[in-house]
Structures are given as structure tokens and as C-alpha cells.
Scaffold this motif. Structure first.
Motif, PDB file in Angstrom:
ATOM      1  N   LEU A 427       0.828  -1.197   0.000  1.00  0.00           N
ATOM      2  CA  LEU A 427       0.000   0.000   0.000  1.00  0.00           C
ATOM      3  C   LEU A 427       0.868   1.256   0.000  1.00  0.00           C
ATOM      4  CD1 LEU A 427      -2.850   1.197   0.165  1.00  0.00           C
ATOM      5  CD2 LEU A 427      -2.687   1.048   2.661  1.00  0.00           C
ATOM      6  N   ALA A 428       1.891   1.268   0.846  1.00  0.00           N
ATOM      7  CA  ALA A 428       2.781   2.420   0.905  1.00  0.00           C
ATOM      8  C   ALA A 428       3.532   2.613  -0.411  1.00  0.00           C
ATOM      9  CB  ALA A 428       3.774   2.257   2.054  1.00  0.00           C
ATOM     10  N   ARG A 429       3.966   1.515  -1.018  1.00  0.00           N
ATOM     11  CA  ARG A 429       4.697   1.600  -2.281  1.00  0.00           C
ATOM     12  C   ARG A 429       3.783   2.124  -3.386  1.00  0.00           C
ATOM     13  NH1 ARG A 429       7.631  -3.747  -3.929  1.00  0.00           N
ATOM     14  NH2 ARG A 429       8.395  -3.373  -1.802  1.00  0.00           N
ATOM     15  N   SER A 430       2.513   1.708  -3.344  1.00  0.00           N
ATOM     16  CA  SER A 430       1.568   2.177  -4.341  1.00  0.00           C
ATOM     17  C   SER A 430       1.371   3.690  -4.226  1.00  0.00           C
ATOM     18  CB  SER A 430       0.220   1.461  -4.173  1.00  0.00           C
ATOM     19  OG  SER A 430      -0.713   1.910  -5.118  1.00  0.00           O
ATOM     20  N   ILE A 431       1.327   4.195  -2.999  1.00  0.00           N
ATOM     21  CA  ILE A 431       1.201   5.636  -2.804  1.00  0.00           C
ATOM     22  C   ILE A 431       2.426   6.354  -3.342  1.00  0.00           C
ATOM     23  CG2 ILE A 431       1.154   7.455  -1.033  1.00  0.00           C
ATOM     24  CD1 ILE A 431      -0.655   5.620   0.611  1.00  0.00           C
ATOM     25  N   GLU A 432       3.602   5.836  -3.032  1.00  0.00           N
ATOM     26  CA  GLU A 432       4.838   6.458  -3.508  1.00  0.00           C
ATOM     27  C   GLU A 432       4.900   6.470  -5.037  1.00  0.00           C
ATOM     28  OE1 GLU A 432       7.702   4.042  -1.532  1.00  0.00           O
ATOM     29  OE2 GLU A 432       7.870   5.382   0.192  1.00  0.00           O
ATOM     30  N   ASP A 433       4.467   5.375  -5.664  1.00  0.00           N
ATOM     31  CA  ASP A 433       4.557   5.260  -7.121  1.00  0.00           C
ATOM     32  C   ASP A 433       3.510   6.103  -7.849  1.00  0.00           C
ATOM     33  OD1 ASP A 433       6.631   3.502  -6.766  1.00  0.00           O
ATOM     34  OD2 ASP A 433       5.425   1.695  -7.107  1.00  0.00           O
ATOM     35  N   ASN A 434       2.373   6.327  -7.197  1.00  0.00           N
ATOM     36  CA  ASN A 434       1.256   6.972  -7.900  1.00  0.00           C
ATOM     37  C   ASN A 434       0.992   8.407  -7.454  1.00  0.00           C
ATOM     38  OD1 ASN A 434      -0.241   4.772  -9.617  1.00  0.00           O
ATOM     39  ND2 ASN A 434       0.301   3.750  -7.698  1.00  0.00           N
ATOM     40  N   ARG A 435       1.646   8.851  -6.413  1.00  0.00           N
ATOM     41  CA  ARG A 435       1.371  10.187  -5.897  1.00  0.00           C
ATOM     42  C   ARG A 435       1.836  11.253  -6.878  1.00  0.00           C
ATOM     43  NH1 ARG A 435       3.720  11.815  -0.072  1.00  0.00           N
ATOM     44  NH2 ARG A 435       2.368  10.084   0.520  1.00  0.00           N
ATOM     45  N   ALA A 441      -0.906  11.850   0.908  1.00  0.00           N
ATOM     46  CA  ALA A 441      -1.220  10.414   0.958  1.00  0.00           C
ATOM     47  C   ALA A 441      -2.725  10.196   0.952  1.00  0.00           C
ATOM     48  CB  ALA A 441      -0.593   9.791   2.199  1.00  0.00           C
ATOM     49  N   ALA A 442      -3.464  11.029   1.694  1.00  0.00           N
ATOM     50  CA  ALA A 442      -4.916  10.874   1.746  1.00  0.00           C
ATOM     51  C   ALA A 442      -5.536  11.117   0.371  1.00  0.00           C
ATOM     52  CB  ALA A 442      -5.513  11.833   2.769  1.00  0.00           C
ATOM     53  N   ALA A 443      -5.078  12.159  -0.323  1.00  0.00           N
ATOM     54  CA  ALA A 443      -5.623  12.466  -1.647  1.00  0.00           C
ATOM     55  C   ALA A 443      -5.293  11.359  -2.642  1.00  0.00           C
ATOM     56  CB  ALA A 443      -5.081  13.804  -2.133  1.00  0.00           C
ATOM     57  N   CYS A 444      -4.082  10.803  -2.532  1.00  0.00           N
ATOM     58  CA  CYS A 444      -3.687   9.718  -3.427  1.00  0.00           C
ATOM     59  C   CYS A 444      -4.555   8.487  -3.194  1.00  0.00           C
ATOM     60  CB  CYS A 444      -2.212   9.392  -3.220  1.00  0.00           C
ATOM     61  SG  CYS A 444      -1.572   8.135  -4.348  1.00  0.00           S
ATOM     62  N   LEU A 445      -4.806   8.145  -1.931  1.00  0.00           N
ATOM     63  CA  LEU A 445      -5.653   6.998  -1.631  1.00  0.00           C
ATOM     64  C   LEU A 445      -7.069   7.210  -2.165  1.00  0.00           C
ATOM     65  CD1 LEU A 445      -4.691   5.930   2.000  1.00  0.00           C
ATOM     66  CD2 LEU A 445      -4.490   4.561  -0.074  1.00  0.00           C
ATOM     67  N   THR A 446      -7.569   8.421  -2.010  1.00  0.00           N
ATOM     68  CA  THR A 446      -8.911   8.720  -2.507  1.00  0.00           C
ATOM     69  C   THR A 446      -8.972   8.552  -4.025  1.00  0.00           C
ATOM     70  OG1 THR A 446      -9.329  10.251  -0.694  1.00  0.00           O
ATOM     71  CG2 THR A 446     -10.693  10.497  -2.655  1.00  0.00           C
ATOM     72  N   ARG A 447      -7.945   9.027  -4.701  1.00  0.00           N
ATOM     73  CA  ARG A 447      -7.911   8.928  -6.157  1.00  0.00           C
ATOM     74  C   ARG A 447      -7.780   7.476  -6.611  1.00  0.00           C
ATOM     75  NH1 ARG A 447      -3.682   8.968  -9.400  1.00  0.00           N
ATOM     76  NH2 ARG A 447      -2.268   9.799  -7.809  1.00  0.00           N
ATOM     77  N   LEU A 448      -6.939   6.708  -5.921  1.00  0.00           N
ATOM     78  CA  LEU A 448      -6.784   5.298  -6.288  1.00  0.00           C
ATOM     79  C   LEU A 448      -8.086   4.535  -6.071  1.00  0.00           C
ATOM     80  CD1 LEU A 448      -3.268   4.466  -4.777  1.00  0.00           C
ATOM     81  CD2 LEU A 448      -3.854   4.621  -7.209  1.00  0.00           C
ATOM     82  N   GLY A 449      -8.765   4.848  -4.971  1.00  0.00           N
ATOM     83  CA  GLY A 449     -10.028   4.199  -4.672  1.00  0.00           C
ATOM     84  C   GLY A 449      -9.863   2.733  -4.314  1.00  0.00           C
TER      85      GLY A 449
END
Length: 460
Positions: A427-435, A441-449
Motif C-alpha cells: 500500500l505504501a509503495r503504491s502511494i509512492e509510485d502513484n502520488r 497520501a490521503a488524496a492519493c488513496l482517494t484517487r486510487l479508490g
């Protein structure tokens, strides 16, 4: 007007504010916060808030010792700055109450009134909320003691200053506008509550009395949000003319060494994830007393301020706090984790929350940029955090991951117990790769869904 915590109560009739109130309470022979302890997975839990949110260090030490003697030795400070003592049994609650009384600790009757933790000390404070609390309790004593009020009714008195309470939601908010003027607002935080009255302290107290009367009339399950707007307008004809006046933002974080505007030194400390063992607390208090500390003030954010430290000695206490399990440095990532007692301390929990929290801090620092709260809940009750958050709920099969919800909400992903560390790292790596640039981090998680997060967690 600052509060001097009850050091010597004159049972025949004290003349000053809290001493007089405390004398009346002791005459009734009970600590009202102990009247209805709550059953939890590790026994009974008592939540209490001392008068003014203040304790002398010897009083706080006495609480720690009685928590060890009559409970399981675990004390917690809640997100609202109240104290909890865990692991009590039916036969030990009365002994705890007797020890609290013997220590001279006053726990006012009725709902907790949460006030600015640096009240009476902060030169930036507009008006002293401790005086307002005393006025509310003395003028509205019968209403506040009414069994018709909801057990979780919340009242906040925000005097402003360096550590205001604008982030706290409440049924009833009193916010100082000047030294002599208070705003009364309902159902919300400093920005969202609906104002109903403004004026001198006596006008504010009268308005609170009107609201309490309405709530008592509606019954014990009712909160401010349940009051009919037409009824409010009838009681407060000027309501439609009032506009929301946002409270000032908090100027200082809780943890860390601070100098107030007049040069006084205060040290804010947070127990790791809001929980402390009695022996660790006693050790910290002994150290602080040896360096001049005389009082603590409970604070929202699961911590407290140490007052009275000698300026030249305060850094030594700050540096030593970590060895007792306390964070006294600002900017620590752990402050963004809300963890319940967890397995080993609570029989309802399916996993050891604090150990997992430490592993996540080490493995997934990208999560902790301050934009979100990670809620580690050992079971679906969600005791540690009532608001939506990035939540891991323990289950018999493993973990339920809720991206933005409460512990009992439907999970966005289910994770097998043995895969939790791997899943968090993914999960953390996905945030780092997609941010994106500047994205939290919160906005990235919201966008990933849920779909994007599920995909990331299932990658090998």
C-alpha cells in the motif's frame, strides 16, 4: 482566572471556586465518573476528567498507582483529552473511587466540560475558560446533573490562545470573542457549529441553560443535532442574525517544548499511541518533579502538558521521556496513529495493535505525511477512534481494510493475518509510485479508490 487544583479541601466551607465545588461533591461521598464503568474486553473501564483538566503531579502519580492496584495498570488519554483507567473489576471500582477521593482529585458531576489546556497561563488567551466552567457548574448544577441528558453530551469552552479547541466537535461550544464576550454555538467544531447567542458570560451561561433544558426535555438519547430548528428559533430569536465566527487555529502542536508569549516553559508529551503503563508514568512524573514540574494539564490529542519545569532543565526531561514510552518531540509520525489497547490488553482484540503500529511506522513512512489518521482497531468496536480514517479492523480471519471509514464499516479489502506486513508495504509503495506532485497520501488513496488499492495489494 486560573484554576488551583484542589490541594486542601475545607469540608466546612471553602471560599474559592473549585474548592467550594469540590467540598460539595465530597459531601455527597462519591466520584460521579465511577458511577457507571463500561464493560470492555479487559474488564471495566472508567473515564474521568478532573476539574479544569488539571492535576498536580502527586495526584497524577496517585492515579497511576491506583490504576495498577485496582486495574491492569494501563491508563489512556483520549482524543478529547480525558483519562481512562482500564482492567477494573466490580469489586475494585469502589476502592479506586476511595483512592481518587483521598488524593484530593475533584471529578465534577455531569457531562465533561472540556476547556483549553493552557487556561490561565497563556497570555494570548482571550478569556479564561476555567472561570466559565465554574460558572456553568455553579449556575446550572441541577441541569448538568439531570439523568435526562445524553451520557456523551459534549461541552467545550474555548478561551483561545496558543492551544485552542477549534478542532473539537461538541454539542455545545462556548468560544471567547474577547475578555468579556462569549459566543455560544451548537453541533459542530469551530468552523461548523451553529451560533445561537453572543454576549457577556452571564448571557452565555443562560443560553447554555436553555439548550440543556431543551435536551433534557427531548430525553437521554438526544444530542444538539436533534433539537428542532423551529424550537431553537423560538428560544433564541436573534439566531438568524448571528453568523459563524470561526475559532482561531491552534498555534502550537501538543508534543514538544514550548515557550509561551510571556516566556513560561511548557512541555507537551504524548504517551505512545495514547496509552501508558502505570510504572512508566510514575517514572516520568518522578523525573519531572525532580526538575520543578508541579502540574499537568490534559490536552486533546491524547497527551498532556507539564507545567513548572525549570527552563534550563526542561530539555533533559524532554530527552528522557522516550525511554518511558512518551513522545515529547514535535512532528513524530506516531501521532497520526490511533490504536486501541489491542490483544494482550483487551480480550476482544484479534491482534496486538501497538506492535503492528511500530512495524507500519518503519515499513510505510509514506503514509504519515499528516494528511490522514491510521486507525488500528483490534475488533469492530472501534474504541480508539470514532471518526472515519484509514482503518485496519481485526477479525478472526485476519484484517479488514477500510480506506475511509470506521472499524465496523464494510471493508474495501480483506487481508489474511499472515500477509498484513506485506500488504501495508504494498500500500505504501503504491502511494509512492502513484502520488502526484504535491499530492498528499490521503488524496492519493482517494484517487486510487478501492479498485486501485485492491490491485496494489494483490500484486506479487
Amino acid at each position: 482566572m486560573g484554576i488551583e487544583t484542589a490541594k486542601a479541601i475545607d469540608r466546612k466551607g471553602a471560599t474559592d471556586g473549585y474548592d467550594r465545588m469540590a467540598a460539595k461533591m465530597r459531601a455527597r461521598g462519591a466520584c460521579p465518573a465511577l458511577a457507571a464503568p463500561m464493560a470492555t474486553g479487559d474488564g471495566l473501564l472508567v473515564r474521568l476528567r478532573p476539574a479544569g483538566g488539571a492535576l498536580t503531579l502527586p495526584q497524577f502519580g496517585a492515579l497511576a498507582r491506583t490504576a495498577a492496584a485496582h486495574g491492569n495498570g494501563i491508563l489512556e488519554i483520549t482524543a478529547r483529552g480525558n483519562l481512562q483507567i482500564r482492567g477494573l473489576r466490580a469489586e475494585t471500582v469502589g476502592r479506586l473511587a476511595a483512592d481518587i477521593d483521598a488524593a484530593g482529585i475533584t471529578v465534577p458531576d455531569g457531562p465533561a466540560i472540556e476547556i483549553s489546556p493552557l487556561h490561565g497561563l497563556d497570555p494570548e488567551e482571550l478569556s479564561d475558560p476555567a472561570a466559565m466552567e465554574l460558572s456553568l457548574r455553579s449556575t446550572l448544577q441541577d441541569l448538568l446533573a439531570s439523568p435526562q441528558l445524553a451520557p456523551k453530551l459534549s461541552i467545550v469552552a474555548d478561551g483561545g490562545g496558543a492551544f485552542g479547541l477549534s478542532a473539537l466537535t461538541a454539542d455545545i461550544r462556548l468560544v471567547a470573542q474577547s475578555q468579556a464576550t462569549w459566543l455560544v454555538a451548537l453541533n459542530g467544531d469551530g468552523a461548523t457549529a451553529t451560533p445561537v447567542a453572543i454576549g457577556p458570560a452571564e448571557v452565555a451561561v443562560s443560553a447554555v441553560g436553555e439548550v440543556l433544558s431543551l435536551l433534557a426535555m427531548l430525553g437521554p438519547g438526544s444530542r444538539a443535532r436533534d433539537i428542532d430548528p423551529a424550537l431553537l428559533r423560538a428560544r433564541f430569536p436573534a439566531l438568524s442574525e448571528l453568523r459563524s465566527i470561526p475559532s482561531g487555529a491552534r498555534k502550537i502542536p501538543l508534543a514538544g517544548l514550548r515557550r509561551l508569549a510571556d516566556g513560561k516553559t511548557v512541555l507537551g508529551v504524548r504517551p505512545e499511541f495514547g496509552q501508558m503503563r502505570a510504572a512508566d508514568l510514575i517514572a516520568l512524573l518522578d523525573l519531572a518533579m525532580a526538575h520543578g514540574a508541579a502540574e499537568i494539564r490534559l490536552a486533546p490529542g491524547r497527551g498532556f502538558f507539564l507545567l513548572g519545569l525549570a527552563a534550563d532543565a526542561a530539555p533533559a526531561v524532554q530527552a528522557a521521556a522516550a525511554q518511558y514510552g512518551f513522545n515529547a518531540q514535535s512532528g513524530e509520525k506516531a501521532e497520526h496513529i490511533a490504536a486501541c489497547a489491542g490483544a494482550g490488553a483487551c480480550g476482544s482484540a484479534f491482534y496486538e495493535t501497538r506492535g503492528l503500529a511500530r512495524r507500519i511506522l518503519a515499513a510505510a513512512p509514506a503514509l504519515f505525511d499528516g494528511s490522514l489518521t491510521l486507525h488500528l482497531s483490534g475488533c469492530a468496536k472501534g474504541c480508539a477512534h470514532a471518526r472515519p480514517a484509514l482503518t485496519l479492523t481485526g477479525t478472526a480471519e485476519g484484517y479488514d481494510l477500510i480506506l475511509n471509514g470506521r472499524a465496523a464499516d464494510r471493508p474495501d479489502e480483506r487481508i489474511a493475518g499472515g500477509r498484513i506486513d506485506f500488504a501495508i508495504e504494498r500500500l505504501a509503495r503504491s502511494i509512492e509510485d502513484n502520488r502526484g506532485a504535491g499530492e498528499s497520501a490521503a488524496a492519493c488513496l482517494t484517487r486510487l479508490g478501492a479498485i486501485g488499492v485492491s490491485k496494489a495489494l494483490r500484486q506479487e
